[in-house]
Enzyme design. Structure first.
Site, PDB file in Angstrom:
ATOM      1  N   LYS A 261      -9.124   4.638 -19.148  1.00  0.00           N
ATOM      2  CA  LYS A 261      -9.503   5.016 -20.517  1.00  0.00           C
ATOM      3  C   LYS A 261      -8.313   4.818 -21.472  1.00  0.00           C
ATOM      4  CE  LYS A 261     -13.102   6.038 -18.113  1.00  0.00           C
ATOM      5  NZ  LYS A 261     -13.409   7.365 -17.566  1.00  0.00           N
TER       6      LYS A 261
ATOM      7  N   TYR B   9     -16.621  15.523 -14.701  1.00  0.00           N
ATOM      8  CA  TYR B   9     -17.057  14.131 -14.744  1.00  0.00           C
ATOM      9  C   TYR B   9     -18.134  13.905 -13.665  1.00  0.00           C
ATOM     10  CZ  TYR B   9     -16.630   9.051 -14.597  1.00  0.00           C
ATOM     11  OH  TYR B   9     -16.877   7.715 -14.609  1.00  0.00           O
TER      12      TYR B   9
ATOM     13  N   ARG C 280       0.842  -1.209   0.000  1.00  0.00           N
ATOM     14  CA  ARG C 280       0.000   0.000   0.000  1.00  0.00           C
ATOM     15  C   ARG C 280       0.875   1.257   0.000  1.00  0.00           C
ATOM     16  NH1 ARG C 280      -2.065   2.014   4.352  1.00  0.00           N
ATOM     17  NH2 ARG C 280      -2.406   0.015   5.361  1.00  0.00           N
TER      18      ARG C 280
ATOM     19  N   ASP D 267      -7.844  17.373 -15.049  1.00  0.00           N
ATOM     20  CA  ASP D 267      -8.208  16.003 -15.382  1.00  0.00           C
ATOM     21  C   ASP D 267      -7.953  15.840 -16.883  1.00  0.00           C
ATOM     22  OD1 ASP D 267      -9.522  13.685 -16.211  1.00  0.00           O
ATOM     23  OD2 ASP D 267     -11.169  13.900 -14.778  1.00  0.00           O
TER      24      ASP D 267
END
Ligand SMILES: *Cc1c(COP(=O)(O)O)cnc(C)c1O
Length: 395
Positions: free
Chosen positions: A210, A113, A60, A185
């Site tokens: 994407k 978004y 992590r 973004d």
């Protein structure tokens, strides 16, 4: 001093972040599928935790396969450092929560978004971190929208799904003057088409789901910025909220990135042909595409994007039922949200990605019931056109 022959992005997507000599000559990077890392001695563990010795502790907090991806992405976006996340929203939330505290204000581009919108609402309701939207069409308009509590300017360009653009250099200049970090973004462009950090912006985030992945098989996110800032996020909102990427997904992204440049070229070439086809079709009312000379933001596209991208939105004559009928007639083109995949995808923003936005706000954003968004894939553009043509002939 600038390098005489800086490595080009077409080469960087393949080589950056990985040195096969360190890994027995393995051409493909290894997947470090491990949760934790052993220490040789208790004292070494102490040094690692104290930050006195480089090295891995627990996945992590860092993992070698993930580091390879982060180094490649930092280089592609011309940033100092990057962090990989389990989703684009994990990246967006880590950055936005990392930059703000109660009482602060975030100034956003006219559209964001859908889930980013949801996150902003949640931050407002639970933590009194407010936000506003601005078209950011000029310096004056942007300056007017900035408040004394504004601590972050958050921009998407092109804006989903209306394909309006925002001038990143202008925003970066205002951000610098006011001492307010600008977060972009960059999902719709990928680092191949647009580099906000090179234009002066501070932080770039991606839904790596994407174009960076490109194959529709991973959910992931990336954030890129200055060393000090990225390190702070790594040790706070990434580590303690915990939205980290798995080593296998990082490996899939390293694999996908190798073809980013060739994929983007093909997405863009196909989109150009299809935009021309849609613009001239009698049943199509409006086409929203940054490469269209009639687009009000065409000059911004020319200035900051290498090519106009692989997304096209368009409205058709008729109503919601006509739009849905068109989608149902398509054979090759798949009905799905998401974008940037090899397959051409179509979606209906009013009932899908933007269904949660109230109708009135939706219409203000330019999303009417006949608007469709096409993510142009890598198939032959003629086959995509033929599919659109046969479907349009039936409505
Ligand atoms: C998909 C998307 C996101 C969210 O990314 P996930 O990987 O789905 O969490 C954020 N911004 C934009 C522009 C997107 O298209």
């Amino acid at each position: 001093m600038p390098e005489r022959n800086p490595i080009k992005i077409e080469t960087k997507v393949i080589h950056e972040g990985y040195n096969s000599e360190k890994y027995s000559g393995s051409l493909a990077p290894p997947i470090f599928q491990t949760s934790t890392f052993t220490f040789e001695t208790a004292e070494q563990g102490e040094r690692r935790f104290a930050g006195e010795e480089e090295g891995y502790i627990y996945s992590r907090l860092g993992n070698p396969t993930v580091t390879m991806l982060e180094e490649r992405m930092a280089s592609l976006e011309n940033g100092e450092a990057a962090l990989a996340f389990s989703s684009g929203m994990a990246a967006a939330s880590a950055i936005l929560l990392g930059l703000t505290k109660t009482g602060d204000h975030i100034l956003c581009s006219q559209g964001v978004y859908g889930c980013t919108f949801g996150l902003l609402e949640l931050m407002n309701e639970k933590y009194k971190i407010s936000h506003d939207f601005s078209a950011m069409e000029s310096r004056e308009q942007l300056l007017q929208a900035i408040r004394s509590e504004t601590v972050c300017i958050y921009v998407e360009t092109p804006i989903n799904p209306t394909m309006r653009l925002v001038d990143l250099q202008m925003i970066a200049e205002v951000g610098k003057e006011k001492g307010i970090p600008v977060v972009v973004d960059n999902t719709f462009c990928s680092p191949y088409l647009q580099n906000p950090i090179t234009l002066g912006c501070d932080v770039v985030i991606h839904s790596a789901t994407k174009y960076i992945c490109g194959h529709g098989d991973v959910i992931a996110g990336i954030a890129v910025g200055k060393n000090e800032f990225i390190r702070k996020i790594a040790l706070t909102t990434q580590k303690d909220i915990g939205g980290v990427i798995s080593p296998f997904d990082a490996w899939l992204l390293l694999r996908g990135l190798k073809t980013l440049a060739v994929r983007m070229d093909r997405h863009c070439e196909n989109a150009e042909e299809l935009a021309d086809f849609l613009i001239s079709h009698p049943k199509v009312a409006n086409v929203f595409y940054p490469g269209d000379k009639q687009n009000p933001d065409f000059s911004i596209a020319q200035k900051q994007m290498r090519k106009p991208g692989g997304l096209i939105s368009f409205t058709i004559n008729g109503n919601k039922a006509t739009a849905q009928a068109l989608m149902d007639e398509l054979k090759l083109i798949k009905i799905a949200v998401s974008l940037g995949d090899a397959e051409t995808l179509i979606q209906h923003p009013a009932t899908m990605t933007h269904a949660a936005v109230p109708k009135e706000s939706r219409e203000k954003m330019g999303i009417d019931d006949t608007l469709l968004r096409l993510s142009v894939g890598l198939e032959s553009w003629e086959d995509i056109r033929n599919d659109l043509e046969q479907a349009l002939s039936k409505i």
